[in-house]
Write an enzyme that holds these catalytic residues in place. Structure first.
Site, mmCIF file in Angstrom:
data_model
loop_
_atom_site.group_PDB
_atom_site.id
_atom_site.type_symbol
_atom_site.label_atom_id
_atom_site.label_comp_id
_atom_site.label_asym_id
_atom_site.label_seq_id
_atom_site.Cartn_x
_atom_site.Cartn_y
_atom_site.Cartn_z
ATOM 1 N N GLU A 74 -12.435 6.071 14.484
ATOM 2 C CA GLU A 74 -12.379 4.613 14.633
ATOM 3 C C GLU A 74 -11.208 4.080 13.825
ATOM 4 O O GLU A 74 -10.730 4.745 12.895
ATOM 5 C CB GLU A 74 -13.686 3.976 14.153
ATOM 6 C CG GLU A 74 -14.017 4.255 12.693
ATOM 7 C CD GLU A 74 -15.421 3.801 12.326
ATOM 8 O OE1 GLU A 74 -15.780 2.669 12.680
ATOM 9 O OE2 GLU A 74 -16.137 4.576 11.674
ATOM 10 N N CYS A 92 22.955 -29.084 9.964
ATOM 11 C CA CYS A 92 24.376 -29.417 10.073
ATOM 12 C C CYS A 92 24.500 -30.626 10.995
ATOM 13 O O CYS A 92 23.905 -30.647 12.085
ATOM 14 C CB CYS A 92 25.141 -28.227 10.649
ATOM 15 S SG CYS A 92 26.790 -28.632 11.253
ATOM 16 N N ASP A 98 0.817 -1.217 0.000
ATOM 17 C CA ASP A 98 0.000 0.000 0.000
ATOM 18 C C ASP A 98 0.850 1.266 0.000
ATOM 19 O O ASP A 98 0.472 2.272 -0.605
ATOM 20 C CB ASP A 98 -0.928 0.000 1.228
ATOM 21 C CG ASP A 98 -2.026 -1.042 1.105
ATOM 22 O OD1 ASP A 98 -2.686 -1.296 2.115
ATOM 23 O OD2 ASP A 98 -2.204 -1.592 0.002
ATOM 24 N N ALA A 99 1.991 1.207 0.712
ATOM 25 C CA ALA A 99 2.828 2.413 0.795
ATOM 26 C C ALA A 99 3.321 2.847 -0.580
ATOM 27 O O ALA A 99 3.376 4.033 -0.892
ATOM 28 C CB ALA A 99 4.014 2.151 1.722
ATOM 29 N N TYR A 121 -19.154 1.062 9.119
ATOM 30 C CA TYR A 121 -18.572 2.372 9.397
ATOM 31 C C TYR A 121 -19.496 3.522 9.014
ATOM 32 O O TYR A 121 -19.157 4.681 9.207
ATOM 33 C CB TYR A 121 -17.217 2.539 8.712
ATOM 34 C CG TYR A 121 -17.191 2.358 7.207
ATOM 35 C CD1 TYR A 121 -17.911 3.187 6.356
ATOM 36 C CD2 TYR A 121 -16.413 1.354 6.638
ATOM 37 C CE1 TYR A 121 -17.867 3.032 4.981
ATOM 38 C CE2 TYR A 121 -16.361 1.185 5.258
ATOM 39 C CZ TYR A 121 -17.090 2.025 4.433
ATOM 40 O OH TYR A 121 -17.051 1.865 3.070
ATOM 41 N N ASP A 136 0.358 4.353 -2.435
ATOM 42 C CA ASP A 136 0.053 5.697 -1.920
ATOM 43 C C ASP A 136 1.048 6.739 -2.442
ATOM 44 O O ASP A 136 0.667 7.871 -2.748
ATOM 45 C CB ASP A 136 0.076 5.687 -0.385
ATOM 46 C CG ASP A 136 -1.095 4.917 0.206
ATOM 47 O OD1 ASP A 136 -2.113 4.762 -0.496
ATOM 48 O OD2 ASP A 136 -0.978 4.462 1.355
ATOM 49 N N ASP A 173 -8.375 -3.075 7.577
ATOM 50 C CA ASP A 173 -7.763 -3.426 6.295
ATOM 51 C C ASP A 173 -8.544 -4.603 5.709
ATOM 52 O O ASP A 173 -8.163 -5.762 5.854
ATOM 53 C CB ASP A 173 -6.291 -3.807 6.514
ATOM 54 C CG ASP A 173 -5.508 -3.800 5.211
ATOM 55 O OD1 ASP A 173 -6.048 -3.325 4.203
ATOM 56 O OD2 ASP A 173 -4.360 -4.273 5.213
ATOM 57 N N CYS A 216 30.041 -28.094 16.146
ATOM 58 C CA CYS A 216 29.823 -26.897 15.335
ATOM 59 C C CYS A 216 29.747 -25.696 16.272
ATOM 60 O O CYS A 216 28.868 -25.650 17.146
ATOM 61 C CB CYS A 216 28.518 -27.030 14.539
ATOM 62 S SG CYS A 216 28.064 -25.534 13.635
ATOM 63 N N LYS A 242 -2.989 7.549 8.036
ATOM 64 C CA LYS A 242 -2.332 6.250 7.881
ATOM 65 C C LYS A 242 -1.177 6.080 8.875
ATOM 66 O O LYS A 242 -0.484 7.033 9.213
ATOM 67 C CB LYS A 242 -1.790 6.087 6.453
ATOM 68 C CG LYS A 242 -2.859 6.037 5.363
ATOM 69 C CD LYS A 242 -3.617 4.717 5.418
ATOM 70 C CE LYS A 242 -4.406 4.462 4.148
ATOM 71 N NZ LYS A 242 -3.595 4.068 3.011
ATOM 72 N N CYS A 279 28.161 -27.042 6.117
ATOM 73 C CA CYS A 279 27.813 -26.026 7.110
ATOM 74 C C CYS A 279 28.699 -24.796 6.937
ATOM 75 O O CYS A 279 29.932 -24.913 6.887
ATOM 76 C CB CYS A 279 27.989 -26.605 8.516
ATOM 77 S SG CYS A 279 27.775 -25.382 9.832
ATOM 78 N N LYS A 319 -9.077 2.168 11.024
ATOM 79 C CA LYS A 319 -9.322 1.895 9.606
ATOM 80 C C LYS A 319 -8.993 0.417 9.342
ATOM 81 O O LYS A 319 -7.821 0.048 9.246
ATOM 82 C CB LYS A 319 -8.475 2.798 8.719
ATOM 83 C CG LYS A 319 -8.763 2.633 7.229
ATOM 84 C CD LYS A 319 -7.916 3.589 6.401
ATOM 85 C CE LYS A 319 -8.223 3.434 4.921
ATOM 86 N NZ LYS A 319 -7.882 2.089 4.417
ATOM 87 N N CYS A 364 31.111 -24.708 10.323
ATOM 88 C CA CYS A 364 32.117 -25.713 10.689
ATOM 89 C C CYS A 364 32.533 -26.606 9.530
ATOM 90 O O CYS A 364 33.461 -27.410 9.668
ATOM 91 C CB CYS A 364 31.614 -26.578 11.836
ATOM 92 S SG CYS A 364 30.253 -27.699 11.389
#
Length: 788
Positions: A126, A448, A35-36, A238, A39, A130, A454, A324, A418, A128, A421
């Site tokens: 109130e 591992c 969303d960011a 709402y 926006d 999602d 190890c 937001k 690994c 928001k 080790c």
């Protein structure tokens, strides 16, 4: 965006990109960016159009609400358009919004009177949610039609699906509602329900949802309402679409609630911009404790007369705004993948990201869980990815933006050795089972094989062993353990008890007093409670609470070490998966050596007792048969078989004729039982399990012991807020000593909630469910009475 492009070209690019994202978000239910990011693009579009108003067109996303009706659903034209809201991202945006309203409602009076003060604006506010915006229409109090928002003017008819949502009333309560009433709100999926839905999807090999909003939208847009009915959706109103039933927004919501329409329990009325900011801060502080996802707060002018006076813009009301929160999802670049080694040897891939702000925190690393997750995401190094962070949860990569994949993207490969080790890495199959033992999902983890040789595994195992809830050895932090391991002084937890003064004082940062303090702390830990010791061993899937169950029920380390998976499953809250983890741990030769070395080093367990009284003779013959999980033999049938045969040995040697003589035993069930008992391996396991029940005293032929019931046995308590006279740990310990279970969330099964200072959403939930609540003084008084 390149500044060399003309405004016309920039607008064309922005509009095309936003329209594509709208299609993915609203039509496909498969958003490709957080969303960011959306926006930001929308803000760029609005700013550019404000600079060049002559270039605004009716087709611009800024001039209408996004989205189109899906094919397959009938279209519904909204009597009044369902508009979206303007956004505030900073405190200054919110202040500017309130100032615009004050100026608009003052009618210019302030310009003629320098000393005039505008009347403070009252707001209804109130969280928001999602979710997915919907409209629900009632005619004569009966649900007639429900529709999605769609493009704001035309939506999709989802009436049959909305009727399946449990908290949506099919008929309004009370009386006095108008002949036609249109309510609007959000359909959403609670966090816990979302997690359970994804677990079921993984088990079935189906697509998982990226977030609860996506899950709600996908569930609501099913052509088959039976599918929607299986999804745990909820509705929160709402506002109204077509009629005013009161003079203020808050009174409208209260009236709707009286008619049975669900509204937000967090709805409040505040005064002025400061009241709005205080509410925003309060909800933001409690955001992660709420049972649903929110991405901000909605503020609406409370007086309907003022709403009417303020009116609307092209796509949003002038009297409302969504403030937001900092984005919990962001978009960034996967720069590399590194592999880390955990306490149990698990090789975990970690994403190294181009640093990005997520939820107010700079994120540069994120978990990828395992190679199965990488394969599921289709992830490659160089990809543009969506990273999500909720509260204090470790950030995780949730999605790949495939259209941004570069040509030089590189595949991610599992290391064969690994990284710490150099030991071989082996693939271990993982299975998650139901309580009945049925395989719900499968996966794999790479480990591992070096174990305590190890360094990474040894260091993590030691840190866990000495931690406060385990052996509680004060002064042994990460830096000291690093030195002990790197100098070869400690190769297993038992070596801690052989450290000498000469060895410790040579460590960096140690002098005489600190050396003596550390050695004293090590010595003081030699007499732990059994539960602490079991937890300290680091048995996979055995946390603090499970360790307490093992200690309380089985009473001794010897019984825990000997316990078969079938026996362990009779203990409260120990399922198939955990039972096998415990059994496999103590079967391991290496683990046996570590435990023996610890006991030889002077560990003396302080509270070993006999088997818990409630377990004596607790397993019935029918219970035992039912545990075999034979198709067709559930509780009632197992009871008939148990009543027919005098002993287990008689049943194990039964032939077809003997089984056919069991009253009301279906032929198919008898065949399945006979086939099961023809396996020598199965019979041997059964005989071993019965023998252990006899040895432990849990067998049906063992006499049940008379027991004194603990005062709070079977009760679930919840602690919330800050206690001044007790620590949270002390309060929990005293409740558990009285037989209570202390849970982290409030539900219908909660017996009592203890509310200290600054108690939050748990207290609110308790009051909603009418659960008894004690303040700290009442709680301490109750404890004193029960303990006396």
């Amino acid at each position: 965006m390149s500044q060399s492009l003309s405004p016309v070209q920039q607008l064309a690019q922005l509009r095309a990109q936003i329209q594509q994202y709208d299609y993915q978000y609203y039509v496909l239910d498969n958003p490709s960016v957080p969303d960011a990011e959306y926006d930001r693009l929308f803000q760029q579009l609005q700013e550019l159009e404000s600079q060049h108003p002559e270039l605004i067109t009716s087709e611009s996303p800024s001039q209408r609400v996004s989205g189109k009706p899906m094919e397959g659903f009938q279209q519904v034209r909204h009597s009044i358009p369902m508009l979206s809201l303007g956004n505030a991202f900073e405190q200054t945006d919110m202040q500017a919004f309130v100032q615009r309203i004050e100026r608009a409602l003052s009618g210019g009076q302030a310009q003629n009177d320098l000393f005039a003060q505008p009347e403070p604006i009252i707001f209804c506010c109130e969280p928001k949610l999602d979710g997915l915006a919907v409209s629900i229409s009632y005619v004569d109090g009966v649900l007639e039609q429900a529709a999605t928002r769609g493009d704001g003017a035309v939506g999709e008819d989802i009436t049959h699906n909305v009727r399946t949502i449990r908290n949506v009333p099919l008929r309004l309560l009370g009386q006095g509602w108008p002949q036609r009433l249109e309510v609007r709100g959000e359909v959403y999926m609670p966090k816990a329900s979302f997690a359970a839905l994804n677990e079921r999807a993984i088990a079935a090999g189906e697509r998982v949802f990226a977030n609860p909003r996506n899950a709600a939208a996908g569930s609501l847009r099913q052509l088959d309402a039976k599918i929607t009915a299986q999804r745990p959706l909820e509705f929160c109103c709402y506002g109204l679409g077509d009629s005013h039933i009161a003079e203020t927004q808050s009174d409208i919501m209260k009236q709707l609630q009286q008619w049975g329409i669900p509204i937000s329990p967090e709805l409040r009325v505040v005064e002025g911009v400061q009241g709005c900011l205080d509410y925003y801060q309060d909800i933001g502080a409690r955001r992660n404790d709420l049972p649903y996802e929110i991405d901000g707060v909605v503020f609406k002018v409370n007086a309907i007369e003022q709403q009417d006076e303020l009116g609307f813009r092209a796509r949003e009301p002038r009297w409302a705004i969504a403030y937001k929160f900092a984005a919990q999802e962001e978009i960034t670049i996967l720069q590399d993948v590194e592999f880390q080694v955990g306490r149990t040897g698990a090789i975990t891939p970690v994403a190294r990201l181009q640093p990005v702000q997520v939820g107010g925190v700079t994120v540069s690393n994120a978990t990828l869980h395992n190679m199965d997750e990488i394969e599921r995401l289709g992830l490659m190094i160089g990809d543009t990815v969506i990273v999500r962070r909720a509260g204090d949860v470790i950030p995780k990569v949730t999605q790949v933006v495939l259209e941004r994949r570069p040509a030089d993207a590189r595949a991610i490969t599992q290391p064969q050795h690994c990284p710490e080790c150099g030991s071989l890495v082996e693939r271990t199959q993982l299975r998650r089972h139901s309580k009945a033992g049925e395989v719900l999902s499968q996966g794999a983890i790479w480990r591992c094989v070096g174990r305590l040789s190890c360094p990474a595994q040894l260091k993590q195992a030691l840190l866990h062993f000495v931690s406060r809830k385990a052996m509680d050895i004060d002064g042994l932090g990460e830096k000291i353990i690093d030195q002990l391991v790197e100098r070869g002084l400690v190769r297993s937890p038992a070596d801690l008890y052989h450290l000498t003064y000469e060895q410790v004082i040579e460590l960096e940062g140690f002098a005489q007093l600190s050396t003596e303090n550390l050695l004293n702390a090590v010595s003081a830990s030699k007499q732990p409670e059994l539960a602490r010791f079991l937890y300290a061993l680091g048995i996979p899937d055995v946390g603090e609470e499970t360790a307490k169950v093992l200690a309380r029920c089985l009473g001794s380390l010897a019984r825990v070490q000997q316990a078969l998976p079938q026996t362990l499953q009779w203990l409260p809250e120990v399922g198939h998966e955990v039972a096998h983890e415990i059994f496999n741990f103590f079967q391991g030769e290496h683990n046996q050596q570590v435990v023996a070395a610890l006991l030889a080093a002077g560990i003396e367990l302080q509270d070993e007792t006999e088997l818990a009284a409630e377990l004596a003779g607790s397993v019935t013959f029918a219970d035992f048969i039912e545990q075999w999980q034979i198709s067709g033999i559930a509780r009632t049938t197992a009871q008939r078989v148990a009543e027919h045969f005098s002993s287990l040995s008689e049943l194990l040697t039964a032939d077809w004729l003997a089984l056919a003589a069991v009253p009301k035993l279906p032929e198919k069930a008898a065949q399945n039982l006979l086939f099961f008992l023809q396996s020598a391996e199965q019979v041997q396991c059964i005989e071993q399990a019965e023998q252990q029940l006899l040895e432990f005293g849990m067998h049906w032929t063992c006499e049940q012991q008379a027991q004194e019931q603990a005062a709070l046995s079977g009760q679930t308590w919840v602690l919330t807020g800050t206690l001044s006279q007790l620590t949270r740990s002390q309060a929990k310990q005293r409740l558990e000593a009285l037989g209570a279970k202390v849970a982290g969330s409030v539900s219908n099964k909660t017996a009592v909630v203890v509310a200290g200072e600054s108690a939050g959403s748990k207290l609110t939930r308790a009051l909603e469910l009418k659960i008894p609540v004690l303040n700290e003084q009442e709680f301490i008084q109750r404890l004193t009475e029960l303990e006396s």
